[in-house]
Design a protein around this motif. Sequence first.
Motif, PDB file in Angstrom:
ATOM      1  N   UNK A  44     -19.150 -47.075 -40.642  1.00 15.56           N
ATOM      2  CA  UNK A  44     -18.432 -48.316 -40.952  1.00 15.56           C
ATOM      3  C   UNK A  44     -19.092 -49.528 -40.316  1.00 15.56           C
ATOM      4  N   UNK A  45     -20.039 -49.282 -39.417  1.00 19.74           N
ATOM      5  CA  UNK A  45     -20.685 -50.378 -38.700  1.00 19.74           C
ATOM      6  C   UNK A  45     -20.067 -50.646 -37.343  1.00 19.74           C
ATOM      7  N   UNK A  46     -18.908 -50.044 -37.056  1.00 18.84           N
ATOM      8  CA  UNK A  46     -18.258 -50.220 -35.767  1.00 18.84           C
ATOM      9  C   UNK A  46     -18.703 -49.118 -34.807  1.00 18.84           C
ATOM     10  N   UNK A  47     -18.876 -49.485 -33.547  1.00 24.16           N
ATOM     11  CA  UNK A  47     -19.230 -48.509 -32.522  1.00 24.16           C
ATOM     12  C   UNK A  47     -18.373 -48.731 -31.283  1.00 24.16           C
ATOM     13  N   UNK A  48     -18.371 -47.741 -30.432  1.00 20.92           N
ATOM     14  CA  UNK A  48     -17.649 -47.835 -29.170  1.00 20.92           C
ATOM     15  C   UNK A  48     -18.430 -47.069 -28.110  1.00 20.92           C
ATOM     16  N   UNK A  49     -18.554 -47.655 -26.925  1.00 22.69           N
ATOM     17  CA  UNK A  49     -19.242 -46.984 -25.822  1.00 22.69           C
ATOM     18  C   UNK A  49     -18.218 -46.581 -24.772  1.00 22.69           C
ATOM     19  N   UNK A  50     -18.268 -45.310 -24.394  1.00 21.22           N
ATOM     20  CA  UNK A  50     -17.348 -44.785 -23.396  1.00 21.22           C
ATOM     21  C   UNK A  50     -18.116 -44.296 -22.185  1.00 21.22           C
ATOM     22  N   UNK A  51     -17.614 -44.571 -20.985  1.00 22.42           N
ATOM     23  CA  UNK A  51     -18.268 -44.007 -19.800  1.00 22.42           C
ATOM     24  C   UNK A  51     -18.161 -42.489 -19.836  1.00 22.42           C
ATOM     25  N   UNK A  52     -19.229 -41.832 -19.449  1.00 24.07           N
ATOM     26  CA  UNK A  52     -19.237 -40.367 -19.457  1.00 24.07           C
ATOM     27  C   UNK A  52     -20.309 -39.861 -18.507  1.00 24.07           C
ATOM     28  N   UNK A  53     -19.921 -38.999 -17.607  1.00 26.46           N
ATOM     29  CA  UNK A  53     -20.943 -38.328 -16.802  1.00 26.46           C
ATOM     30  C   UNK A  53     -21.072 -36.857 -17.195  1.00 26.46           C
ATOM     31  N   UNK A  54     -20.241 -36.409 -18.156  1.00 26.23           N
ATOM     32  CA  UNK A  54     -20.358 -35.043 -18.654  1.00 26.23           C
ATOM     33  C   UNK A  54     -19.951 -35.035 -20.130  1.00 26.23           C
ATOM     34  N   UNK A  55     -20.782 -34.411 -20.942  1.00 26.98           N
ATOM     35  CA  UNK A  55     -20.518 -34.276 -22.369  1.00 26.98           C
ATOM     36  C   UNK A  55     -20.647 -32.814 -22.747  1.00 26.98           C
ATOM     37  N   UNK A  56     -19.659 -32.320 -23.476  1.00 28.76           N
ATOM     38  CA  UNK A  56     -19.689 -30.946 -23.950  1.00 28.76           C
ATOM     39  C   UNK A  56     -19.858 -30.926 -25.460  1.00 28.76           C
ATOM     40  N   UNK A  57     -20.852 -30.168 -25.911  1.00 25.63           N
ATOM     41  CA  UNK A  57     -21.051 -29.960 -27.350  1.00 25.63           C
ATOM     42  C   UNK A  57     -20.192 -28.790 -27.797  1.00 25.63           C
ATOM     43  N   UNK A  58     -19.323 -29.032 -28.775  1.00 26.89           N
ATOM     44  CA  UNK A  58     -18.497 -27.976 -29.365  1.00 26.89           C
ATOM     45  C   UNK A  58     -18.520 -28.150 -30.878  1.00 26.89           C
ATOM     46  N   UNK A  59     -19.730 -28.217 -31.405  1.00 24.37           N
ATOM     47  CA  UNK A  59     -19.917 -28.558 -32.820  1.00 24.37           C
ATOM     48  C   UNK A  59     -20.268 -27.340 -33.663  1.00 24.37           C
ATOM     49  N   UNK A  60     -19.899 -26.169 -33.168  1.00 26.32           N
ATOM     50  CA  UNK A  60     -20.131 -24.954 -33.940  1.00 26.32           C
ATOM     51  C   UNK A  60     -21.314 -24.171 -33.421  1.00 26.32           C
TER      52      UNK A  60
END
Length: 441
Positions: A361-377
Amino acid sequence: MTEAMRLDGIRAGRLGPEDLARNFDDLHPPLDRHEALVAADRCYFCHDAPCVTACPTDIDIPLFIRQIATGMPEAAAKTIFDQNILGGMCARVCPTETLCEEVCVREVAEGKPVEIGRLQRHATDSMMQAGEHPYTRAPDTGRHVAVVGAGPAGLACAHRLAMLGHSVTMYDARPKPGGLNEYGIAQYKTPDNFAQAEVDWLLKIGGITVETGRAIGDGLTLEDLRDRFDAVFLGIGLGGVGALGLEGEAATGCENAVDFIAALRQAPDLTQLPVGRHVIVIGGGMTAVDAAVQSKLLGAETVTIAYRRDRDRMPASRWEQDLAATHGVRLMFGLVPQALHGDDRLREVELAYVDANMAPTGETQRLPADQLFRAIGQKLVAVEGLALDGGKIAVTGAGQTSLTGVWAGGDCAMGGEDLTVTAVAEGRDAAMDIHARLGLS
């Protein structure tokens, strides 16, 4: 706190042992005898029960509930185990809210189903805690079957084959048998080491030898197994994990959700398990929910699930979504990860909004994160010589693969939903088909 326990915002010991013990206590405490009788009394004991049709293992639900209602929980357990030898685990982890309980006549009429899952647990726990195993082996057939993968499908297959008199050698890549039940389900759903207790109970049938640390492609070949055994069953699950495909994905803090869940399940002391201050989970299935909720229970301050589609298309059930929300997890929809920001450590995740057709859509959002978990299959680690269908092992009938003498079931095989109960049904049915193909039915 040692430096090894601190990775920027990722650290252990956010909560003390008492808080952690309380947080990871049993999600659904067991029913006592009186509670079970009251719950069983709500069942109409339907003759043409929709709950039975909705159960992938075809348990006679009205019968086992009637047996509980008449004071015979052990008989109820036998009714369950006849169809689902992992009925104890399924009572804890089955999404009953979208299976048997969703179609319960009480649910349709009153909005409150009979508590089938908790009643099933009451029955199976009654027998297992007594140390009883209700089955004995048939006379030895002289046939030997290899089962690769000691998860739900493999365990169900091995038990049924052993009960029919066959010898079974079960191989598993992990240090312990149990598969998904041992390594891939939230701790609060199966506390008190239930997964291993269930495996130990199941193996009381006899005739099953378990060899851990053995996997196809790592010490085992399908060709050799076919030569040495009368039949082979593959219940190897899905070992590969999809990547986001973003620059910086190798930075500290980017992990697979399944690895985090496995580490938590095997941790002897949860106060020593690191978790981020700000955690983001990418995905929308039950693995995503399990990773997110457990991050919050470990003491993460903010936890966000970002899913690419809308709420109604989220693979995790609405009950699981609500569970996450009640634990303080923020659920965000229509978002895909666009960029990872930081140096050698993750600092922020940039998410892009997409429409129903997955177009930005052209909109973005930045969130603070020091840990990211991939659960995409997860994806199949290919087995040489087997035809595939949709990225899984192609099967016909009761799990027959493209190779003569080789069957497959569970998450690795093309078929039903990726659920523990479905895997049990596929393993059980494959065992019966193997028995028939060996000319012994």
